[in-house]
Design a protein around this motif. Structure first.
Motif, PDB file in Angstrom:
ATOM      1  N   ASP A   1     -34.217  90.697 134.464  1.00 34.07           N
ATOM      2  CA  ASP A   1     -33.096  89.845 134.069  1.00 34.07           C
ATOM      3  C   ASP A   1     -33.407  89.073 132.796  1.00 34.07           C
ATOM      4  N   LEU A   2     -34.447  89.489 132.086  1.00 38.58           N
ATOM      5  CA  LEU A   2     -34.841  88.819 130.850  1.00 38.58           C
ATOM      6  C   LEU A   2     -34.505  89.739 129.673  1.00 38.58           C
TER       7      LEU A   2
ATOM      8  N   PRO B   1     -29.316  77.981 143.291  1.00 37.11           N
ATOM      9  CA  PRO B   1     -30.281  78.834 142.607  1.00 37.11           C
ATOM     10  C   PRO B   1     -30.320  78.593 141.103  1.00 37.11           C
ATOM     11  N   PHE B   2     -31.461  78.910 140.545  1.00 37.66           N
ATOM     12  CA  PHE B   2     -31.702  78.707 139.118  1.00 37.66           C
ATOM     13  C   PHE B   2     -31.091  79.811 138.272  1.00 37.66           C
ATOM     14  N   HIS B   3     -30.556  79.441 137.145  1.00 38.22           N
ATOM     15  CA  HIS B   3     -30.463  80.321 135.994  1.00 38.22           C
ATOM     16  C   HIS B   3     -30.600  79.432 134.766  1.00 38.22           C
ATOM     17  N   LEU B   4     -30.891  80.024 133.647  1.00 37.67           N
ATOM     18  CA  LEU B   4     -31.145  79.245 132.442  1.00 37.67           C
ATOM     19  C   LEU B   4     -29.963  78.339 132.144  1.00 37.67           C
ATOM     20  N   GLY B   5     -30.230  77.050 131.985  1.00 39.49           N
ATOM     21  CA  GLY B   5     -29.198  76.063 131.724  1.00 39.49           C
ATOM     22  C   GLY B   5     -28.655  75.369 132.955  1.00 39.49           C
TER      23      GLY B   5
ATOM     24  N   ARG C   1     -33.773  86.736 139.297  1.00 43.91           N
ATOM     25  CA  ARG C   1     -32.602  86.274 138.541  1.00 43.91           C
ATOM     26  C   ARG C   1     -32.941  85.017 137.745  1.00 43.91           C
ATOM     27  N   VAL C   2     -32.705  85.099 136.412  1.00 41.51           N
ATOM     28  CA  VAL C   2     -32.934  83.933 135.556  1.00 41.51           C
ATOM     29  C   VAL C   2     -31.774  83.685 134.599  1.00 41.51           C
ATOM     30  N   THR C   3     -30.773  84.579 134.578  1.00 38.63           N
ATOM     31  CA  THR C   3     -29.585  84.346 133.758  1.00 38.63           C
ATOM     32  C   THR C   3     -28.389  84.130 134.673  1.00 38.63           C
TER      33      THR C   3
END
Length: 544
Positions: free
Chosen positions: A426-427, A186-190, A524-526
């Motif tokens: 989540d931002l 899954p994605f999160h920033l970075g 979820r993005v972090t």
């Protein structure tokens, strides 16, 4: 060898739909000359299936779909992710996280996942038994080392060493010509940059090519970003698939290739993750349209912009719901935003309703000064009206709160928290501004007046967020340390932040867990979202 990469968007439990997607991608790769096609982890199932796995008919239906899929596969093999039974005679968990090599109408080989993560959003030990050994598959003179997601993650990229086995090393020591990895990361920033660096290092250490096929799409709170990879031991990453969209690509490992360079702009990746997350949540839950409250503030503006991009403006219905404390500029900004996005926006005054509710409660509140109770009345009136619109029109109601607010409880339960999906929950607020400014890089999408004005809930005269909250740059920095990095108060203070402020924020985060556990699911993005990857008790007395 020409490897076909089928980066598909699977839906959890949709075995017929997922099989159709796999066949379409497989045939597209055949048309490009593929000699073998690889797909993501659990591509036949959708990831994560969670406790659906425990339903008595779930795995049998998965195996029926696997047999059907095998019957459609010709000489060129397809490597597909699925779930299998563990042997009833063997001890351990009842199922296996598996991959199957399909060819000539049959299942030619089955591979079990070795490393089963149980941290963050993962809980695979709950269901699956790990592989006892790692062995290469012999296929037409080549030895294929098949791994599944976590199997290829090295200790250097985990918070601490978690396993006493190294599947890659076991396979390399046994002799392989290529390493293949089916992934649902899954994605999160970075995260895309971390994966790229890791795959490059695995290829170098193993001395063989690595082909990594990642899932794409969103299931519940998780977004899968794709960005499938191919790395060669002497040249690093030579191919990276498109992010946040389905794709097929055939890569010839014996052709001359040069390392790729990818520009990763954080605001662009956050935007694409949110758009994909919203689009798939709406599509996969059976909705076609959404509604939301437009306050004239930056959070609802960004949420509306994401919705318009994901679904088309005609599928987005906004309400601006001014109270006695709403500024004329906020209403005007909402209307300008709606015009810029091509969405519908209706104005519904709540002043009369608010007055009536206060009058109704006046006998009970006699002698008591107005306080947050009356502020929350306005939010709950708005929630009532938005839910009515959602019910009547069949829209999915979107909530518009950001992570900073949710963290410290700067939101109203049964008010602005009403809804089915919390798009930007989540931002952090500072990231909200970053994405909005990026969105306006070529033309005004979100009114600049919305971006430039001081943030306010507008629930009392001349209210500003910073009346009760620290500056968002400071708040978000402390929240990142406390929530995402799980630092103690002492560690945060040592980093240079005022102790009384840190303790106030820490206490607000802890005390508002009860709200967050009643909130709509978020995207979820972090690296640490409020949701399935953060399991905190509501009733607790630990202070630290």
């Amino acid at each position: 060898m020409k490897i076909g990469i089928a980066q598909i968007n699977a839906t959890v439990g949709d075995f017929p739909g997922n099989a159709k997607r796999l066949l379409e991608a497989y045939r597209a790769c055949l048309d490009e000359g593929a000699e073998l096609v690889i797909t993501p982890e659990m591509s036949l199932v959708g990831y994560p299936p969670r406790d659906l796995v425990l339903k008595s008919s779930f795995v049998p239906k998965c195996l029926q779909a696997l047999d059907y899929l095998a019957s459609e596969i010709g000489e060129v093999p397809l490597l597909v992710g699925y779930i299998d039974h563990n042997d009833p005679a063997d001890p351990g968990k009842p199922f296996r996280n598996a991959a199957a090599l399909l060819s000539d109408g049959e299942v030619q080989a089955r591979i079990w996942k070795t490393l089963l993560p149980t941290y963050d959003v993962f809980d695979e030990w709950r269901y699956f038994e790990p592989a006892e050994r790692c062995q290469a598959i012999e296929w037409k003179g080549r030895r294929l080392g098949v791994t599944i997601c976590e199997d290829i993650w090295t200790d250097a990229y985990l918070q601490r060493p978690l396993y006493d086995r190294d599947p890659v090393r076991e396979l390399v020591d046994g002799g392989v010509d290529i390493l293949l990895n089916l992934s649902a990361s899954p994605f999160h920033l970075g995260k895309p940059e971390v994966r790229s660096r890791m795959i490059r290092e695995v290829a170098t250490a193993a001395g063989v090519p690595v082909v990594y096929c990642n899932s794409v799409g969103a299931n519940d709170q998780l977004v899968f970003d794709g960005h499938s990879l191919v790395a060669l031991p002497d040249r690093g990453v030579v191919f990276e698939g498109r992010g946040f969209e389905e794709m097929t690509q055939v890569v010839d490992l014996e052709a001359p290739m040069t390392p790729v360079e990818v520009d990763r702009e954080s605001a662009a990746e956050l935007w694409r993750a949110l758009v994909l997350g919203l689009r798939d949540y709406v599509r996969k839950t059976g909705f076609s349209s959404v509604c939301l409250g437009l306050s004239g503030g930056i959070d609802s503006a960004l949420t509306a912009a994401v919705a318009a991009e994901a679904l088309g403006g005609e599928q987005v219905h906004g309400l601006t719901l001014p109270s006695p404390y709403s500024s004329g500029g906020s209403v005007e900004d909402s209307m300008v935003l709606a015009k810029n996005l091509g969405i519908r926006c209706d104005r519904v005054e709540i002043s009369a309703i608010f007055k009536e509710v206060k009058a109704t409660m006046a006998p009970l509140f006699e002698g008591l000064a107005e306080d947050v109770t009356e502020e929350n009345m306005q939010a709950r009136i708005r929630g009532l009206l938005l839910m009515a619109l959602s019910n009547k029109m069949g829209h999915l109601l979107l909530t518009t709160g950001n992570k900073s607010e949710l963290a410290v409880g700067y939101c109203t339960i049964y008010g602005d928290m009403c809804g089915g999906l919390a798009v930007i929950s989540d931002l952090p607020k500072t990231r909200v501004y970053e994405v909005c400014r990026w969105l306006n890089r070529e033309r005004e999408v979100i009114p600049w007046s919305t971006i430039d004005k001081p943030p306010s809930a507008e629930l009392r005269p001349d209210q500003k967020d910073q009346d009760t909250l620290p500056e968002y740059e400071v708040l978000d920095a402390i929240l990142e340390m406390y929530v995402e990095r799980q630092c103690s108060v002492d560690e945060i203070v040592e980093a240079g932040y005022e102790e009384s402020l840190v303790r106030w924020i820490q206490r607000r985060v802890d005390l508002n867990e009860w709200k967050r556990q009643q909130a709509a699911p978020g995207i979820r993005v972090t690296s640490k979202a409020f949701g399935m990857g953060r399991r905190m008790p509501i009733v607790q007395r630990f202070v630290g």
